[in-house]
Design an enzyme around this catalytic site. Structure first.
Site, PDB file in Angstrom:
ATOM      1  N   SER A 146       0.832  -1.221   0.000  1.00 49.02           N
ATOM      2  CA  SER A 146       0.000   0.000   0.000  1.00 49.02           C
ATOM      3  C   SER A 146       0.853   1.252   0.000  1.00 49.02           C
ATOM      4  CB  SER A 146      -0.984   0.045   1.168  1.00 49.02           C
ATOM      5  OG  SER A 146      -0.759  -0.917   2.111  1.00 49.02           O
TER       6      SER A 146
ATOM      7  N   ASP B 285       6.153   2.547   6.905  1.00 46.54           N
ATOM      8  CA  ASP B 285       6.092   2.083   5.512  1.00 46.54           C
ATOM      9  C   ASP B 285       6.375   3.218   4.526  1.00 46.54           C
ATOM     10  OD1 ASP B 285       5.185  -0.061   6.944  1.00 46.54           O
ATOM     11  OD2 ASP B 285       3.112   0.080   6.262  1.00 46.54           O
TER      12      ASP B 285
HETATM   13  C1  GLA Z   1       2.215  -2.054   9.375  1.00 41.72           C
HETATM   14  C2  GLA Z   1       1.982  -0.567   9.568  1.00 41.72           C
HETATM   15  C3  GLA Z   1       3.274   0.119  10.052  1.00 41.72           C
HETATM   16  C4  GLA Z   1       3.848  -0.598  11.274  1.00 41.72           C
HETATM   17  C5  GLA Z   1       3.932  -2.096  11.034  1.00 41.72           C
HETATM   18  C6  GLA Z   1       4.320  -2.884  12.263  1.00 41.72           C
HETATM   19  O1  GLA Z   1       3.121  -2.256   8.341  1.00 41.72           O
HETATM   20  O2  GLA Z   1       1.575   0.028   8.361  1.00 41.72           O
HETATM   21  O3  GLA Z   1       3.017   1.468  10.338  1.00 41.72           O
HETATM   22  O4  GLA Z   1       3.095  -0.303  12.423  1.00 41.72           O
HETATM   23  O5  GLA Z   1       2.689  -2.628  10.576  1.00 41.72           O
HETATM   24  O6  GLA Z   1       5.603  -2.551  12.669  1.00 41.72           O
END
Ligand code: GLA
Length: 383
Positions: free
Chosen positions: A132, A176
């Site tokens: 995403s 991310d």
């Molecule tokens: C997902 C969320 C991130 C983070 C990870 C766990 O990828 O989008 O922001 O919290 O989980 O570390």
């Protein structure tokens, strides 16, 4: 996987077949894998993260309308939205990631140009490698290139995170999007989610990072992610801190008994995991195998027993990874609940490691996993 020129040709042909002319520009943004730091980002802690060579490409041309019209080569489907409305698409939820980015750019007062685009991603969807964020950051880069303005990578990351929080409705942290825009070729990043800085971390020669995809799908928008986040925030409040990042292991040990048992477990994991990020950064740079083994084992143990984000497929994968030749250490990745895991492996043994994990995991679960080494890639940009 297809090579760069083959992929380019496939996208160009799909674009021309749909829109009648060749695309005018190409943007890409990478997925990511966290080497240490599960769920530390929304606690304003540290994460050791790696932007990976698996990425999302968008081939695009301005279409001189107020519409964004897209085709996804992964999903074999078309979708569009109007730049002047803010309606979510319930039938084609993937386009909301791009529409959300457009909404945030509009809120910044940035002029947007309608475009036609074809999207192709080598980041597996819903597998914990941030497909995403790669889509959001690639789309923001298309709007930027066509709009004739510039966003700094950190601004772009924050804007794409807001798109996901507000328009898509997932209350994710910054990990991310930060990794997808700030990535540097050739090194991991030590991300500090409090001051939003990213330090490059070199990985010692001879160590490889191998993604081991359980191919057991996870859903981040489910209730578990929000629940964990709320439990951490409750813990921080009870400890009088603005975020768990502010609480040292010593302070926590002295006051843990004041917390409800479930909240205490969640907090213990986050506080330990934050400390492990710095320790792993040092161990990776020095090639300290024993420290890597211990830190990754402690991280997975906490994911199972304290944060409770493991799934049966992850236990099978962990057993397969730890039994394979050349393994140094292994742990969960992403949000957990299935999806991808990672192993640190002796570079000379990567092929043997991958073959052994495939055989062992398939025999245990009946599912063929995907096992592949990854290296650090650059952040979002024009191709
Ligand atoms: C997902 C969320 C991130 C983070 C990870 C766990 O990828 O989008 O922001 O919290 O989980 O570390």
């Amino acid at each position: 996987m297809t090579t760069h020129p083959q992929r380019r040709q496939t996208l160009a042909e799909a674009f021309e077949a749909r829109f009648g002319t060749p695309p005018e520009l190409w943007c890409r943004a990478p997925g990511r894998v966290d080497l240490m730091g599960s769920h530390t980002d929304y606690n304003l802690g540290a994460v050791l993260t790696l932007p990976i060579g698996r990425d999302t490409w968008i081939a695009a041309s301005p279409n001189h309308t107020r519409s964004v019209r897209l085709h996804s080569l992964n999903l074999h489907t078309d979708a569009s939205f109007d730049l002047d409305t803010a309606d979510r698409n319930a039938d084609q939820p993937w386009i909301n990631y791009i529409h959300g980015v457009a909404e945030e750019l509009k809120a910044e007062g940035l002029p947007l140009v309608g475009f036609d685009g074809v999207i192709h991603s080598t980041v597996p969807l819903s597998s914990g490698l941030s497909s995403s964020a790669a889509l959001e950051c690639a789309a923001a880069t298309v709007f930027e290139a066509l709009g004739g303005w510039h966003l700094e990578p950190l601004q772009k990351a924050l804007l794409c995170q807001r798109a996901e929080n507000r328009f898509v409705g997932v209350n994710c942290g910054i990990l991310d999007q930060f990794t997808s825009t700030m990535g540097q070729d050739g090194c991991a990043l030590l991300l500090d989610c409090r001051d939003l800085s990213g330090q490059p971390v070199a990985i010692a020669h001879g160590l490889s990072i191998v993604i081991c995809d359980t191919r057991s799908k996870r859903e981040l928008a489910g209730t578990e992610y929000g629940e964990r986040r709320a439990q951490c925030e409750a813990g921080a409040r009870l400890l009088g801190a603005s975020a768990l990042r502010e609480v040292t292991p010593e302070q926590f040990a002295a006051r843990e008994h004041e917390l409800p048992a479930m909240v205490a477990k969640r907090c213990r994991f986050i506080i330990g995991e934050h400390a492990r990020v710095y320790a792993l950064a040092t161990a990776l740079a020095n090639g300290d195998r024993e420290a890597i083994r211990q830190l990754t084992a402690a991280s997975f143990d906490g994911a199972c027993h304290l944060y409770e984000i493991a799934a049966p497929a992850m236990h099978s994968m962990m057993a397969a990874m730890l039994a394979a030749p050349g393994v140094i250490g292994a742990r969960q990745a992403g949000a957990g609940f299935g999806g991808c895991m990672i192993a640190l492996v002796e570079s000379a043994s990567v092929d043997d490691f991958a073959a052994a994990v495939r055989t062992h995991y398939a025999a245990a679960t009946g599912t063929e996993p995907e096992i592949y080494p990854v290296t650090a890639a650059a952040g979002a940009g024009l191709i």
